[in-house]
Scaffold this motif. Structure first.
Motif, mmCIF file in Angstrom:
data_model
loop_
_atom_site.group_PDB
_atom_site.id
_atom_site.type_symbol
_atom_site.label_atom_id
_atom_site.label_comp_id
_atom_site.label_asym_id
_atom_site.label_seq_id
_atom_site.Cartn_x
_atom_site.Cartn_y
_atom_site.Cartn_z
ATOM 1 N N TYR A 273 40.815 -19.109 -20.147
ATOM 2 C CA TYR A 273 40.438 -19.682 -18.853
ATOM 3 C C TYR A 273 39.260 -20.625 -19.043
ATOM 4 O O TYR A 273 38.543 -20.567 -20.041
ATOM 5 N N SER A 274 39.062 -21.496 -18.049
ATOM 6 C CA SER A 274 37.886 -22.358 -18.020
ATOM 7 C C SER A 274 37.540 -22.629 -16.566
ATOM 8 O O SER A 274 38.319 -22.346 -15.650
ATOM 9 N N GLN A 275 36.379 -23.207 -16.356
ATOM 10 C CA GLN A 275 35.903 -23.511 -15.013
ATOM 11 C C GLN A 275 36.504 -24.826 -14.529
ATOM 12 O O GLN A 275 36.734 -25.753 -15.308
ATOM 13 N N VAL A 276 36.803 -24.882 -13.250
ATOM 14 C CA VAL A 276 37.150 -26.135 -12.588
ATOM 15 C C VAL A 276 36.220 -26.303 -11.402
ATOM 16 O O VAL A 276 35.573 -25.357 -10.953
ATOM 17 N N VAL A 277 36.124 -27.518 -10.904
ATOM 18 C CA VAL A 277 35.185 -27.837 -9.828
ATOM 19 C C VAL A 277 35.969 -28.038 -8.542
ATOM 20 O O VAL A 277 36.949 -28.782 -8.515
ATOM 21 N N GLY A 278 35.556 -27.344 -7.489
ATOM 22 C CA GLY A 278 36.254 -27.466 -6.217
ATOM 23 C C GLY A 278 35.316 -27.331 -5.052
ATOM 24 O O GLY A 278 34.115 -27.612 -5.156
ATOM 25 N N ASP A 279 35.846 -26.865 -3.927
ATOM 26 C CA ASP A 279 35.045 -26.736 -2.711
ATOM 27 C C ASP A 279 34.026 -25.612 -2.817
ATOM 28 O O ASP A 279 33.075 -25.563 -2.056
ATOM 29 N N ARG A 280 34.231 -24.674 -3.731
ATOM 30 C CA ARG A 280 33.254 -23.610 -3.932
ATOM 31 C C ARG A 280 32.994 -23.449 -5.422
ATOM 32 O O ARG A 280 33.805 -23.833 -6.260
ATOM 33 N N ASP A 281 31.852 -22.858 -5.746
ATOM 34 C CA ASP A 281 31.474 -22.693 -7.147
ATOM 35 C C ASP A 281 32.293 -21.588 -7.805
ATOM 36 O O ASP A 281 32.823 -20.700 -7.144
ATOM 37 N N GLY A 282 32.344 -21.645 -9.133
ATOM 38 C CA GLY A 282 32.919 -20.544 -9.890
ATOM 39 C C GLY A 282 34.423 -20.516 -9.973
ATOM 40 O O GLY A 282 34.998 -19.521 -10.410
ATOM 41 N N LEU A 283 35.120 -21.587 -9.545
ATOM 42 C CA LEU A 283 36.572 -21.601 -9.639
ATOM 43 C C LEU A 283 36.996 -21.559 -11.109
ATOM 44 O O LEU A 283 36.305 -22.082 -11.982
ATOM 45 N N GLN A 284 38.138 -20.939 -11.374
ATOM 46 C CA GLN A 284 38.615 -20.813 -12.739
ATOM 47 C C GLN A 284 40.115 -21.065 -12.801
ATOM 48 O O GLN A 284 40.839 -20.785 -11.850
ATOM 49 N N GLN A 285 40.553 -21.627 -13.938
ATOM 50 C CA GLN A 285 41.972 -21.878 -14.168
ATOM 51 C C GLN A 285 42.375 -21.198 -15.473
ATOM 52 O O GLN A 285 41.744 -21.410 -16.510
ATOM 53 N N PHE A 286 43.424 -20.386 -15.408
ATOM 54 C CA PHE A 286 43.926 -19.687 -16.592
ATOM 55 C C PHE A 286 45.090 -20.455 -17.206
ATOM 56 O O PHE A 286 45.837 -21.157 -16.512
ATOM 57 N N HIS A 287 45.229 -20.304 -18.522
ATOM 58 C CA HIS A 287 46.330 -20.897 -19.279
ATOM 59 C C HIS A 287 46.899 -19.843 -20.212
ATOM 60 O O HIS A 287 46.149 -18.989 -20.727
ATOM 61 N N ASP A 288 48.217 -19.907 -20.460
ATOM 62 C CA ASP A 288 48.755 -19.072 -21.527
ATOM 63 C C ASP A 288 48.416 -19.716 -22.865
ATOM 64 O O ASP A 288 47.825 -20.806 -22.917
#
Length: 411
Positions: A273-288
């Motif tokens: 996983y890594s962080q992404v930037v959005g409307d709120r802090d701390g969003l994360q995106q997972f990858h296989d």
């Protein structure tokens, strides 16, 4: 075993792991590190035992509250393989070993922006690494990036020029690189799997720590991390630590990440996983592990990518920050990882790592300070007691510099 002979190394590792699997429950964290370092570990333990005797005299030994109220457990401090508390509230940055429970400060870094041109700079780290022989943090300016393996014996390192074309496995006891893992694509970030047997190496096609000089609305110029723009992060390697074997997976460019957005392993090691930037802090995106985007695991979907502690060792509790509406910024939220519901709150402005299932290492605002001047502390769920572990860190100057930032590992 001759470390220069990769065939013998591979055969020895396979035999050791097969024998371990036949007779033991699942491997504990740091198995691969211990297999590769068996010979030097015996020497290191003898040296560390002597150092521990000295360190225990000067270290701060703290009485640790147990989960059972009314009892105290005073544990020996200064032993790398132990579980006690070792703090130095008079040191910032730290000079001597800091640890609590299962977690230790394996290294820390300072950083400053070095100008490349009038408008472009590079955020440059300088590391201090734990020397297990002396229990002290020693400057090692050879590396641009360091990740510490469970067990505090080995670190994965990248040389100064990023993106790097090889990954070093550094013996923390000797300060020497035991082996280099070549990388066909430039690497900018590293993270070990929870058991220490694998590395995820994030790849970039340009330096991930670029800064741009921008003028604020008040007319003041400052260095800010590069955001969006042309593709920078390209994907990741997943590498077997004992053999160095692995594969690279591409990841599509996205504009909602900063120039540095490294991957880390999920708790079970099956995803990254890594962080992404959005409307709120701390969003994360997972990858296989092939690079495809996937949904977050059920026990990690309510976590925040910017809160380092994440799941407790037993997986039952999730460490999060408070919501923006919270009035008291000296407490953080502990939640059910599957539902996201708050269970309780614990002292600490920023939860960094779990010491055990009920205690965490956190940044806490220094008492009586109007500005944010944090210190490392140990906090306990169900208690307002705070055990100082370090001295107070002075405020950072925007994005231009960083006084010191901890790097933790399981001991």
């Amino acid at each position: 075993m001759n470390p220069a002979n990769p065939v013998n190394v591979a055969e020895a590792v396979r035999d050791a792991l097969r024998d371990q699997a036949d007779r033991q429950p699942p491997a504990a964290p740091g198995l691969a590190d211990r297999v590769l370092a068996a010979r030097r570990r015996r020497l290191a333990r003898r040296l560390a035992s002597a150092a521990a005797a000295t360190a225990a005299v000067v270290a701060v030994a703290v009485a640790v509250p147990l989960l059972d109220p009314g009892r105290e457990d005073v544990r020996p401090a200064g032993v790398l393989d132990g579980g006690g508390i070792l703090g130095h509230p008079d040191q910032s940055p730290p000079r001597e070993f800091i640890a609590a429970g299962r977690t230790a400060l394996a290294a820390y870094y300072t950083a400053r922006t070095v100008a490349r041109s009038e408008k472009e700079g590079v955020f440059t780290r300088t590391y201090r690494l734990l020397d297990p022989r002396t229990g002290r943090y020693e400057k090692d300016d050879r590396w641009s990036f360091v990740a510490a393996a469970p067990g505090l014996r080995t670190a994965a390192v990248l040389e100064r020029r990023l993106p790097a074309r090889r990954i070093g496995l550094l013996d923390l006891t000797t300060g020497e690189v035991e082996r280099w893992i070549p990388a066909g694509r430039g690497v900018g970030g590293l993270a070990f799997s929870p058991d220490g047997s694998r590395l995820v190496a994030t790849t970039y096609d340009e330096h991930p720590d670029l800064r741009d000089r921008v003028r604020s609305s008040s007319g003041e110029e400052q260095w800010l991390p590069r955001f969006g723009g042309k593709p920078g992060r390209t994907g990741f390697y997943v590498l077997d630590v004992p053999s160095g074997a692995g594969s690279w997976s591409p990841v599509a460019h996205r504009r909602d990440i900063n120039s540095r957005q490294d991957f880390s392993f999920s708790r079970d090691g099956r995803l990254v996983y890594s962080q992404v930037v959005g409307d709120r802090d701390g969003l994360q995106q997972f990858h296989d592990l092939t690079g495809d985007e996937v949904a977050a695991p059920a026990n990690e979907r309510h976590l925040r990518s910017d809160v380092g502690a994440r799941l407790s060792p037993d997986g039952r509790l999730a460490a999060l920050g408070l919501t923006a509406e919270a009035e008291d910024r000296s407490w953080s939220s502990i939640r059910d990882p599957r539902t996201g519901e708050e269970i309780t709150r614990v002292r600490g402005a920023h939860l960094l790592a779990w010491a055990d299932d009920r205690r965490l290492i956190a940044w806490e605002r220094a008492p009586g300070s109007e500005s944010y001047r944090p210190r490392l502390v140990l906090v306990t769920i169900g208690s307002d007691r705070v055990v100082p572990l370090s001295g107070v860190r002075e405020p950072d100057e925007d994005f231009d510099s960083l006084e010191w930032e901890p790097v933790f590992a399981e001991r």
